[in-house]
Design a protein around this motif. Structure first.
Motif, PDB file in Angstrom:
ATOM      1  N   GLY A   1       0.607  -1.166   0.066  1.00 23.75           N
ATOM      2  CA  GLY A   1       0.142  -0.223  -0.075  1.00 23.75           C
ATOM      3  C   GLY A   1       0.844   1.277  -0.013  1.00 23.75           C
ATOM      4  O   GLY A   1       0.092   2.350   0.053  1.00 23.75           O
ATOM      5  N   THR A   2       2.133   1.149  -0.213  1.00 30.67           N
ATOM      6  CA  THR A   2       2.935   2.254  -0.338  1.00 30.67           C
ATOM      7  C   THR A   2       2.879   3.114  -1.577  1.00 30.67           C
ATOM      8  O   THR A   2       3.410   4.062  -1.831  1.00 30.67           O
ATOM      9  N   ALA A   3       2.592   2.381  -2.645  1.00 30.10           N
ATOM     10  CA  ALA A   3       2.245   2.773  -4.021  1.00 30.10           C
ATOM     11  C   ALA A   3       0.817   2.205  -4.405  1.00 30.10           C
ATOM     12  O   ALA A   3       0.692   1.316  -4.102  1.00 30.10           O
ATOM     13  N   ALA A   4       0.330   3.186  -5.367  1.00 33.10           N
ATOM     14  CA  ALA A   4      -1.068   2.763  -5.870  1.00 33.10           C
ATOM     15  C   ALA A   4      -0.677   1.700  -7.100  1.00 33.10           C
ATOM     16  O   ALA A   4      -1.791   1.145  -7.566  1.00 33.10           O
ATOM     17  N   ALA A   5       0.223   1.780  -7.794  1.00 32.62           N
ATOM     18  CA  ALA A   5       0.472   1.162  -8.802  1.00 32.62           C
ATOM     19  C   ALA A   5       2.247   0.739  -9.134  1.00 32.62           C
ATOM     20  O   ALA A   5       2.866   1.486  -8.456  1.00 32.62           O
ATOM     21  N   ALA A   6       2.801  -0.018  -9.772  1.00 25.11           N
ATOM     22  CA  ALA A   6       4.033  -0.385 -10.301  1.00 25.11           C
ATOM     23  C   ALA A   6       4.152  -0.116 -11.692  1.00 25.11           C
ATOM     24  O   ALA A   6       3.392  -0.768 -12.457  1.00 25.11           O
ATOM     25  N   VAL A   7       5.144   0.393 -12.193  1.00 22.42           N
ATOM     26  CA  VAL A   7       5.647   0.373 -13.711  1.00 22.42           C
ATOM     27  C   VAL A   7       7.038  -0.519 -13.904  1.00 22.42           C
ATOM     28  O   VAL A   7       7.774   0.065 -13.168  1.00 22.42           O
ATOM     29  N   SER A   8       7.139  -1.351 -14.802  1.00 21.34           N
ATOM     30  CA  SER A   8       8.217  -1.989 -15.042  1.00 21.34           C
ATOM     31  C   SER A   8       8.494  -1.999 -16.474  1.00 21.34           C
ATOM     32  O   SER A   8       7.463  -2.500 -17.204  1.00 21.34           O
ATOM     33  N   ALA A   9       9.805  -1.896 -16.993  1.00 21.29           N
ATOM     34  CA  ALA A   9      10.124  -2.268 -18.481  1.00 21.29           C
ATOM     35  C   ALA A   9      10.979  -3.348 -18.469  1.00 21.29           C
ATOM     36  O   ALA A   9      11.555  -3.999 -19.532  1.00 21.29           O
ATOM     37  N   GLY A  10      10.655  -4.317 -17.410  1.00 25.77           N
ATOM     38  CA  GLY A  10      11.626  -5.315 -17.519  1.00 25.77           C
ATOM     39  C   GLY A  10      11.035  -6.858 -18.072  1.00 25.77           C
ATOM     40  O   GLY A  10       9.960  -6.636 -18.608  1.00 25.77           O
ATOM     41  N   ASN A  11      11.695  -7.661 -17.712  1.00 25.39           N
ATOM     42  CA  ASN A  11      11.230  -9.118 -18.312  1.00 25.39           C
ATOM     43  C   ASN A  11       9.581  -9.349 -17.984  1.00 25.39           C
ATOM     44  O   ASN A  11       8.883  -9.515 -16.672  1.00 25.39           O
ATOM     45  N   THR A  12       8.956  -9.785 -18.934  1.00 24.66           N
ATOM     46  CA  THR A  12       7.617  -9.842 -18.903  1.00 24.66           C
ATOM     47  C   THR A  12       6.879 -10.901 -18.009  1.00 24.66           C
ATOM     48  O   THR A  12       6.116 -10.749 -17.226  1.00 24.66           O
ATOM     49  N   GLY A  13       7.578 -12.225 -18.371  1.00 25.84           N
ATOM     50  CA  GLY A  13       7.100 -13.283 -17.619  1.00 25.84           C
ATOM     51  C   GLY A  13       7.551 -13.210 -16.049  1.00 25.84           C
ATOM     52  O   GLY A  13       6.728 -13.728 -15.402  1.00 25.84           O
ATOM     53  N   ALA A  14       8.675 -12.684 -15.764  1.00 24.64           N
ATOM     54  CA  ALA A  14       9.000 -12.350 -14.500  1.00 24.64           C
ATOM     55  C   ALA A  14       8.240 -11.342 -13.506  1.00 24.64           C
ATOM     56  O   ALA A  14       7.751 -11.738 -12.599  1.00 24.64           O
ATOM     57  N   LEU A  15       7.764 -10.584 -14.412  1.00 21.26           N
ATOM     58  CA  LEU A  15       6.895  -9.552 -13.929  1.00 21.26           C
ATOM     59  C   LEU A  15       5.489 -10.099 -13.555  1.00 21.26           C
ATOM     60  O   LEU A  15       4.915  -9.808 -12.596  1.00 21.26           O
ATOM     61  N   MET A  16       4.978 -10.707 -14.499  1.00 19.61           N
ATOM     62  CA  MET A  16       3.814 -11.375 -14.203  1.00 19.61           C
ATOM     63  C   MET A  16       3.640 -12.361 -13.267  1.00 19.61           C
ATOM     64  O   MET A  16       2.851 -12.176 -12.328  1.00 19.61           O
ATOM     65  N   ALA A  17       4.804 -13.286 -12.897  1.00 21.29           N
ATOM     66  CA  ALA A  17       4.773 -14.181 -11.992  1.00 21.29           C
ATOM     67  C   ALA A  17       5.216 -13.548 -10.652  1.00 21.29           C
ATOM     68  O   ALA A  17       4.346 -14.093  -9.703  1.00 21.29           O
ATOM     69  N   ILE A  18       5.627 -12.530 -10.238  1.00 22.41           N
ATOM     70  CA  ILE A  18       5.863 -11.899  -9.143  1.00 22.41           C
ATOM     71  C   ILE A  18       4.772 -10.904  -9.028  1.00 22.41           C
ATOM     72  O   ILE A  18       4.368 -11.114  -7.691  1.00 22.41           O
ATOM     73  N   ALA A  19       4.154 -10.387  -9.867  1.00 26.90           N
ATOM     74  CA  ALA A  19       2.823  -9.699  -9.597  1.00 26.90           C
ATOM     75  C   ALA A  19       1.842 -10.761  -9.258  1.00 26.90           C
ATOM     76  O   ALA A  19       0.957 -10.560  -8.017  1.00 26.90           O
TER      77      ALA A  19
END
Length: 357
Positions: A96-114
């Motif tokens: 809750g310290t941010a309302a959204a996150a933006v990344s230009a990194g690895n798509t598969g990794a971002l999906m899995a982590i999120a």
């Protein structure tokens, strides 16, 4: 309760690094002055870049000692989420310290982590990757899924339609977006059983804030005849890459044609306003920012090779979704759709086999 003005930026993601990500944040700040940022990554590298951008110099810096590589497997990225810029940016949304996150990194990794950090929303089986794409209509159009799920059943397609319509209302300002299922033909008997069943369910949902228009073929996607195109991730990713490749083909063909002779160079000067408009409409940076819909939080994926304008646009997508409370809208639409089916689909074998809630 999250700070609705703050967006966490994975400053180390992408092909170019913190320079473009931080410059993009500064450009976004100029367009949305109320925005604040948590810049996640190597502190010394971030501070060096901030010297050139006083408008966001007061941003919070969250030091991350590690970075997810572009070719890293999602399973490996998950194990290192607590120490990487991508993982800590997503975690800021979770806490809750941010309302959204933006990344230009690895798509598969971002999906899995999120997906692990934020979990899917109640009533959602799988999240989907959605993006705004250019069209000949008055606005862009939404397309999903673009690769998060290679195989989808009827339930997934229906959920994607509901989420895509909510996204179009938030990002495009449409009250009742037109929704179509991507198929090999427009006739009701065409396509897989899953697509036909999804169409039957969506035709019944006449009181949802969207207009279901049946099937659409690939050659009509960008004609301006629809606002939301729904498909499985396999078809969606191929369609997206084909459109991107076609756009590059057209621009390269024009470049070759206009430099082939003195006469053609003169023709280029005469037609320059038109070619500049074409270049603008086909520039992927003007449509940058795909979002993972269906999670308990907003995560936007910027293209790895995006320039400053592209990163700013991706941050703008996040800002619009936060301002329009996309998660609440999806929840309300799913609840409404589930209630509608409970009243109208009694005795329907197809409907009863697909629990959306």
């Amino acid at each position: 309760m999250s700070d609705v003005r703050r967006i966490a930026i994975d400053a180390m993601g992408g092909d170019v690094g913190p320079g473009v990500m931080i410059a993009g944040a500064a450009q976004a700040k100029a367009q949305w002055p109320a925005l604040e940022f948590a810049l996640v990554g190597d502190e010394s590298a971030i501070r060096t870049e901030l010297d050139a951008h006083p408008s966001i110099a007061a941003s919070e810096i969250v030091h991350a000692s590690d970075v997810i590589a572009g070719d890293e497997k999602p399973s490996q990225a998950i194990r290192r989420a607590k120490t990487t810029s991508m993982g800590l940016a997503v975690n800021a949304v979770k806490t809750g310290t941010a309302a959204a996150a933006v990344s230009a990194g690895n798509t598969g990794a971002l999906m899995a982590i999120a997906k692990i950090a934020l979990r899917t929303m109640p009533g959602i089986d799988r999240p989907a990757l959605a993006a705004l794409l250019p069209s000949l209509g008055e606005t862009d159009h939404v397309m999903l899924d673009l690769g998060a799920n290679t195989e989808c059943d009827t339930r997934n397609l229906v959920e994607f339609a509901v989420m895509g319509a909510a996204y179009a209302r938030c990002a495009l300002g449409l009250d009742n977006p037109r929704v179509n299922l991507l198929n090999i033909g427009t006739e009701e008997l065409k396509g897989t059983e899953e697509i036909r069943e999804a169409a039957a369910l969506l035709r019944e949902a006449t009181d949802l804030p969207m207009r279901f228009g049946g099937f659409i073929e690939g050659d009509k996607i960008s004609r301006g005849e629809t606002d939301v195109v729904v498909c499985d991730g396999f078809s969606g990713n191929i369609s997206l890459k084909t459109m991107e490749g076609t756009a590059r083909f057209v621009t390269d063909l024009l470049r070759i044609a206009f430099t082939s002779s003195i006469r053609s160079k003169f023709g280029f000067l005469v037609s320059k306003p038109a070619t500049e408009l074409l270049r603008h409409r086909l520039d992927p940076n003007n449509h940058n920012g795909a979002v993972f819909l269906g999670l308990n939080g907003i995560v936007v994926k910027s293209h790895g090779s995006a320039n400053v304008k592209g990163v700013a646009n991706a941050i703008g997508v996040a800002a619009k979704l936060v301002a329009n409370d996309i998660t609440r809208r999806i929840t309300e639409d799913l609840d409404h759709f589930a209630g509608h089916r409970a009243l109208t689909s009694t005795g329907s074998a197809t409907a009863s086999a697909i629990p959306l809630k």
